[in-house]
Design an enzyme around this catalytic site. Sequence first.
Site, PDB file in Angstrom:
ATOM      1  N   ARG A  58       0.856  -1.172   0.000  1.00  0.00           N
ATOM      2  CA  ARG A  58       0.000   0.000   0.000  1.00  0.00           C
ATOM      3  C   ARG A  58       0.899   1.232   0.000  1.00  0.00           C
ATOM      4  O   ARG A  58       2.111   1.133   0.170  1.00  0.00           O
ATOM      5  CB  ARG A  58      -0.998   0.014   1.163  1.00  0.00           C
ATOM      6  CG  ARG A  58      -0.660  -0.707   2.413  1.00  0.00           C
ATOM      7  CD  ARG A  58       0.457  -0.115   3.218  1.00  0.00           C
ATOM      8  NE  ARG A  58       0.239   1.299   3.475  1.00  0.00           N
ATOM      9  CZ  ARG A  58       1.197   2.148   3.683  1.00  0.00           C
ATOM     10  NH1 ARG A  58       2.461   1.772   3.653  1.00  0.00           N
ATOM     11  NH2 ARG A  58       0.937   3.417   3.912  1.00  0.00           N
ATOM     12  N   GLY A  59       0.279   2.388  -0.249  1.00  0.00           N
ATOM     13  CA  GLY A  59       1.041   3.605  -0.478  1.00  0.00           C
ATOM     14  C   GLY A  59       1.173   3.819  -1.972  1.00  0.00           C
ATOM     15  O   GLY A  59       1.606   2.919  -2.704  1.00  0.00           O
ATOM     16  N   ALA A  60       0.781   5.005  -2.438  1.00  0.00           N
ATOM     17  CA  ALA A  60       0.674   5.231  -3.879  1.00  0.00           C
ATOM     18  C   ALA A  60       1.961   4.909  -4.655  1.00  0.00           C
ATOM     19  O   ALA A  60       1.912   4.203  -5.665  1.00  0.00           O
ATOM     20  CB  ALA A  60       0.227   6.669  -4.144  1.00  0.00           C
ATOM     21  N   ARG A 101      -6.850  -0.362  -7.063  1.00  0.00           N
ATOM     22  CA  ARG A 101      -6.963   0.745  -6.094  1.00  0.00           C
ATOM     23  C   ARG A 101      -7.141   2.038  -6.886  1.00  0.00           C
ATOM     24  O   ARG A 101      -6.162   2.645  -7.335  1.00  0.00           O
ATOM     25  CB  ARG A 101      -5.718   0.875  -5.206  1.00  0.00           C
ATOM     26  CG  ARG A 101      -5.384  -0.262  -4.272  1.00  0.00           C
ATOM     27  CD  ARG A 101      -6.394  -0.516  -3.164  1.00  0.00           C
ATOM     28  NE  ARG A 101      -6.637   0.622  -2.302  1.00  0.00           N
ATOM     29  CZ  ARG A 101      -5.893   0.961  -1.223  1.00  0.00           C
ATOM     30  NH1 ARG A 101      -4.823   0.253  -0.915  1.00  0.00           N
ATOM     31  NH2 ARG A 101      -6.231   1.984  -0.479  1.00  0.00           N
ATOM     32  N   GLN A 205      -2.030   2.035  10.042  1.00  0.00           N
ATOM     33  CA  GLN A 205      -0.750   2.109   9.332  1.00  0.00           C
ATOM     34  C   GLN A 205       0.304   2.861  10.131  1.00  0.00           C
ATOM     35  O   GLN A 205       1.495   2.578  10.026  1.00  0.00           O
ATOM     36  CB  GLN A 205      -0.929   2.775   7.967  1.00  0.00           C
ATOM     37  CG  GLN A 205      -1.728   1.976   6.969  1.00  0.00           C
ATOM     38  CD  GLN A 205      -3.177   2.422   6.911  1.00  0.00           C
ATOM     39  OE1 GLN A 205      -3.740   2.824   7.929  1.00  0.00           O
ATOM     40  NE2 GLN A 205      -3.780   2.362   5.732  1.00  0.00           N
ATOM     41  N   ASP A 246      -2.073  10.449  -1.996  1.00  0.00           N
ATOM     42  CA  ASP A 246      -2.323   9.495  -3.062  1.00  0.00           C
ATOM     43  C   ASP A 246      -2.658  10.183  -4.376  1.00  0.00           C
ATOM     44  O   ASP A 246      -2.529   9.576  -5.441  1.00  0.00           O
ATOM     45  CB  ASP A 246      -3.459   8.550  -2.667  1.00  0.00           C
ATOM     46  CG  ASP A 246      -2.990   7.503  -1.673  1.00  0.00           C
ATOM     47  OD1 ASP A 246      -2.860   6.339  -2.072  1.00  0.00           O
ATOM     48  OD2 ASP A 246      -2.730   7.851  -0.517  1.00  0.00           O
ATOM     49  N   ASN A 256      -5.630  12.138   0.608  1.00  0.00           N
ATOM     50  CA  ASN A 256      -4.723  11.333   1.439  1.00  0.00           C
ATOM     51  C   ASN A 256      -5.546  10.502   2.401  1.00  0.00           C
ATOM     52  O   ASN A 256      -6.781  10.618   2.464  1.00  0.00           O
ATOM     53  CB  ASN A 256      -3.719  12.222   2.181  1.00  0.00           C
ATOM     54  CG  ASN A 256      -2.557  11.428   2.738  1.00  0.00           C
ATOM     55  OD1 ASN A 256      -1.975  10.584   2.051  1.00  0.00           O
ATOM     56  ND2 ASN A 256      -2.215  11.661   3.987  1.00  0.00           N
ATOM     57  N   LYS A 257      -4.870   9.679   3.166  1.00  0.00           N
ATOM     58  CA  LYS A 257      -5.526   8.764   4.094  1.00  0.00           C
ATOM     59  C   LYS A 257      -6.537   9.502   4.966  1.00  0.00           C
ATOM     60  O   LYS A 257      -6.284  10.616   5.426  1.00  0.00           O
ATOM     61  CB  LYS A 257      -4.474   8.079   4.960  1.00  0.00           C
ATOM     62  CG  LYS A 257      -5.022   7.014   5.900  1.00  0.00           C
ATOM     63  CD  LYS A 257      -5.792   5.939   5.159  1.00  0.00           C
ATOM     64  CE  LYS A 257      -5.010   5.276   4.072  1.00  0.00           C
ATOM     65  NZ  LYS A 257      -5.822   4.310   3.296  1.00  0.00           N
TER      66      LYS A 257
END
Length: 356
Positions: A58-60, A101, A205, A246, A256-257
Amino acid sequence: MNRPAPAPNLAYDRVRAVEWVEGRIRLIDQRVLPLHEAYVHLDTVEQTAEAIRDMVVRGAPAIGVTAAYGVVLAARDRYARSAGAWTEAIGADLARIAAARPTAVNLAWAIARMRGVIEAGIAGDPVPRLLVEAQRIHAEDIAANRAMGDHGADLIAPGSGVLTHCNTGALATGGYGTALGVIRSGYATGKIARVYADETRPWLQGARLTAWELSQEGIPVTMIADGAAAWLMRQGKVQWVIVGADRIAANGDVANKIGTYMTALAARHHGLRFMVVVPISTIDLATPNGEAIPIEQRPESEVLAFGGTRVAAEGASAWNPAFDITPAGLVDALVTERGVVLAPDRAKIAALMARG
């Protein structure tokens, strides 16, 4: 887990979430950190899409690197099945990866770059040429992160405390990290004395990944509940909030998250500065503003349960957006590998992208 040795003359850089090893993708399984350090190996495009969707990776930026390697796996399979028709057949594989995603623009960016190599024409076996391009994407991401780390650290006064949200480090990128890359560089140069990390519900996370990653590097980190951020700011313990993203829209709005927006609001109220750190590939000029960014809705079970055990009352439902939008007006500094944009807006971002 065996980790590569630190790069020469570069401290705090030992973690790699994505690697190409012996003809397959090797991922650190981020779902089981920090209790277990395990690898997942991917041999097919189906496994690649599933790993992205299920948040093994995960993470762009890390998703983008994984997607690039996934195209290599897809080409290998299609070419083995039909050497003369692989370029037509691979389109379905690229679409499968892209759908895994939808919010992370780096995913579509990496696939488009790999598609460009395919469409330019490859004589014979496509795997060597596509692997070179995927490895180039990976290496460029690490180099960009190190540049961003230095650019962002230059903005921070010595001895500062910083707060970060989610995970934006080597686990979320090709290596070194975006926002956590700034923290790595800032700690190495004495700019940052203390790091506070939001736990980042519902996937934790921050608690599971950021705390683990910083601990691996020997950087002191203090965990807080997401809801404690504003009160931490009120105590004067932090001077900067540093996050990744992201997707950045053309006007500077930040996806973002979930939880980033409320943290930015609290930072503005308390007079703190808010920094967003992203590679150029995360800026999407085709998306005019935050309203046009698709927000991924995750399963209700992620909020209603914890560790597979339901914690919410029976009969309760959940709303679980994975991301939120922070308006550009709340961003003090946008840091990229090309440099820093203060108080970003549409004109400044267009000028940044035009630098080439």
